[in-house]
Motif scaffolding. Sequence first.
Motif, PDB file in Angstrom:
ATOM      1  N   CYS A  14      47.307  68.154  22.782  1.00 42.25           N
ATOM      2  CA  CYS A  14      47.262  69.612  22.612  1.00 42.25           C
ATOM      3  C   CYS A  14      48.222  70.090  21.526  1.00 42.25           C
ATOM      4  CB  CYS A  14      47.598  70.309  23.919  1.00 42.25           C
ATOM      5  SG  CYS A  14      46.435  69.944  25.245  1.00 42.25           S
ATOM      6  N   HIS A  15      49.358  69.439  21.421  1.00 41.24           N
ATOM      7  CA  HIS A  15      50.383  69.826  20.445  1.00 41.24           C
ATOM      8  C   HIS A  15      50.192  68.991  19.182  1.00 41.24           C
ATOM      9  CE1 HIS A  15      52.534  72.325  23.329  1.00 41.24           C
ATOM     10  NE2 HIS A  15      52.323  71.372  24.218  1.00 41.24           N
ATOM     11  N   ILE A  16      49.096  69.280  18.496  1.00 41.91           N
ATOM     12  CA  ILE A  16      48.695  68.511  17.319  1.00 41.91           C
ATOM     13  C   ILE A  16      49.762  68.612  16.236  1.00 41.91           C
ATOM     14  CG2 ILE A  16      46.918  68.300  15.531  1.00 41.91           C
ATOM     15  CD1 ILE A  16      44.975  69.392  17.749  1.00 41.91           C
ATOM     16  N   GLY A  17      50.123  67.452  15.706  1.00 35.41           N
ATOM     17  CA  GLY A  17      51.139  67.410  14.657  1.00 35.41           C
ATOM     18  C   GLY A  17      52.533  67.691  15.171  1.00 35.41           C
ATOM     19  N   GLY A  18      52.721  67.597  16.495  1.00 38.07           N
ATOM     20  CA  GLY A  18      54.041  67.838  17.067  1.00 38.07           C
ATOM     21  C   GLY A  18      54.423  69.307  17.126  1.00 38.07           C
ATOM     22  N   ASN A  19      53.455  70.197  17.026  1.00 42.03           N
ATOM     23  CA  ASN A  19      53.714  71.637  17.065  1.00 42.03           C
ATOM     24  C   ASN A  19      53.869  72.076  18.520  1.00 42.03           C
ATOM     25  OD1 ASN A  19      53.643  74.400  17.072  1.00 42.03           O
ATOM     26  ND2 ASN A  19      51.927  74.573  15.661  1.00 42.03           N
ATOM     27  N   TYR A  20      55.113  72.343  18.916  1.00 41.77           N
ATOM     28  CA  TYR A  20      55.385  72.738  20.298  1.00 41.77           C
ATOM     29  C   TYR A  20      55.691  74.218  20.433  1.00 41.77           C
ATOM     30  CZ  TYR A  20      55.380  67.824  21.393  1.00 41.77           C
ATOM     31  OH  TYR A  20      54.997  66.528  21.558  1.00 41.77           O
ATOM     32  N   THR A  21      55.552  74.990  19.357  1.00 37.29           N
ATOM     33  CA  THR A  21      55.904  76.409  19.424  1.00 37.29           C
ATOM     34  C   THR A  21      54.712  77.346  19.347  1.00 37.29           C
ATOM     35  OG1 THR A  21      56.302  76.440  17.051  1.00 37.29           O
ATOM     36  CG2 THR A  21      58.215  76.060  18.470  1.00 37.29           C
ATOM     37  N   SER A  22      53.628  76.938  18.686  1.00 32.41           N
ATOM     38  CA  SER A  22      52.523  77.885  18.544  1.00 32.41           C
ATOM     39  C   SER A  22      51.199  77.369  19.102  1.00 32.41           C
ATOM     40  CB  SER A  22      52.355  78.268  17.066  1.00 32.41           C
ATOM     41  OG  SER A  22      52.034  77.125  16.302  1.00 32.41           O
ATOM     42  N   THR A  23      51.256  76.363  19.960  1.00 30.68           N
ATOM     43  CA  THR A  23      50.038  75.884  20.600  1.00 30.68           C
ATOM     44  C   THR A  23      49.586  76.927  21.618  1.00 30.68           C
ATOM     45  OG1 THR A  23      50.671  73.591  20.309  1.00 30.68           O
ATOM     46  CG2 THR A  23      49.024  74.044  21.992  1.00 30.68           C
ATOM     47  N   SER A  24      48.320  77.306  21.546  1.00 29.63           N
ATOM     48  CA  SER A  24      47.793  78.343  22.434  1.00 29.63           C
ATOM     49  C   SER A  24      47.775  77.869  23.884  1.00 29.63           C
ATOM     50  CB  SER A  24      46.374  78.700  22.004  1.00 29.63           C
ATOM     51  OG  SER A  24      45.827  79.640  22.898  1.00 29.63           O
ATOM     52  N   THR A  25      48.053  78.784  24.791  1.00 28.45           N
ATOM     53  CA  THR A  25      47.941  78.504  26.224  1.00 28.45           C
ATOM     54  C   THR A  25      46.650  79.084  26.784  1.00 28.45           C
ATOM     55  OG1 THR A  25      49.172  80.503  26.755  1.00 28.45           O
ATOM     56  CG2 THR A  25      50.444  78.446  26.569  1.00 28.45           C
ATOM     57  N   ASP A  26      45.844  79.660  25.910  1.00 30.92           N
ATOM     58  CA  ASP A  26      44.570  80.245  26.286  1.00 30.92           C
ATOM     59  C   ASP A  26      43.532  79.144  26.484  1.00 30.92           C
ATOM     60  OD1 ASP A  26      42.478  82.224  26.526  1.00 30.92           O
ATOM     61  OD2 ASP A  26      41.953  81.750  24.449  1.00 30.92           O
ATOM     62  N   CYS A  27      42.884  79.095  27.635  1.00 29.84           N
ATOM     63  CA  CYS A  27      41.874  78.069  27.941  1.00 29.84           C
ATOM     64  C   CYS A  27      40.781  78.017  26.876  1.00 29.84           C
ATOM     65  CB  CYS A  27      41.204  78.331  29.282  1.00 29.84           C
ATOM     66  SG  CYS A  27      42.292  78.469  30.691  1.00 29.84           S
ATOM     67  N   TYR A  28      40.296  79.182  26.512  1.00 31.01           N
ATOM     68  CA  TYR A  28      39.172  79.291  25.594  1.00 31.01           C
ATOM     69  C   TYR A  28      39.455  78.642  24.245  1.00 31.01           C
ATOM     70  CZ  TYR A  28      35.268  81.507  23.094  1.00 31.01           C
ATOM     71  OH  TYR A  28      34.139  81.747  22.359  1.00 31.01           O
ATOM     72  N   SER A  29      40.709  78.640  23.814  1.00 28.33           N
ATOM     73  CA  SER A  29      41.037  78.056  22.520  1.00 28.33           C
ATOM     74  C   SER A  29      40.709  76.567  22.474  1.00 28.33           C
ATOM     75  CB  SER A  29      42.507  78.295  22.160  1.00 28.33           C
ATOM     76  OG  SER A  29      43.362  77.619  23.060  1.00 28.33           O
ATOM     77  N   CYS A  30      40.775  75.892  23.595  1.00 33.29           N
ATOM     78  CA  CYS A  30      40.419  74.461  23.658  1.00 33.29           C
ATOM     79  C   CYS A  30      39.027  74.227  24.237  1.00 33.29           C
ATOM     80  CB  CYS A  30      41.425  73.701  24.512  1.00 33.29           C
ATOM     81  SG  CYS A  30      43.051  73.542  23.754  1.00 33.29           S
TER      82      CYS A  30
END
Length: 131
Positions: A14-30
């Motif tokens: 989920c945290h593509i590229g090690g991005n731990y600050t702006s990964t969406s928590t919205d179900c629909y985004s995934c």
Amino acid sequence: PLTLGHSGPACIDCHIGGNYTSTSTDCYSCHQVDYNNTVNPNHKTLSFSVTCTQCHTTNPGWKPASYTQHDTQFPIYSGRHKGQWNSCTECHTNPSNYSLFNCITCHSNVHSGKNYTSSQCFSCHPRGTTN
């Protein structure tokens, strides 16, 4: 929530590229593809909410699911119809048009000798009550 069906993925899934600050928590985004491809009922055609947790749990397979907002239109989670059905398609016999419903399947002999349509049933029994 990272529970049940979401407890297995690796962080990097989920945290593509090690991005731990702006990964969406919205179900629909995934799960947009899941939403768009679901046909029982067809979420996209029926304009269901994209807030998945309104109806779904985080269990694998997203089941059980419930559309409790239905009770504002007709009480299937409360009242006399509670627990009397297993699938939306028992009443909504055309999965591509959930505005159509069928009362006669279960209530065929209610007004003996009369030929009523389901919309006529609903006009007299909008809350599923006998009066």
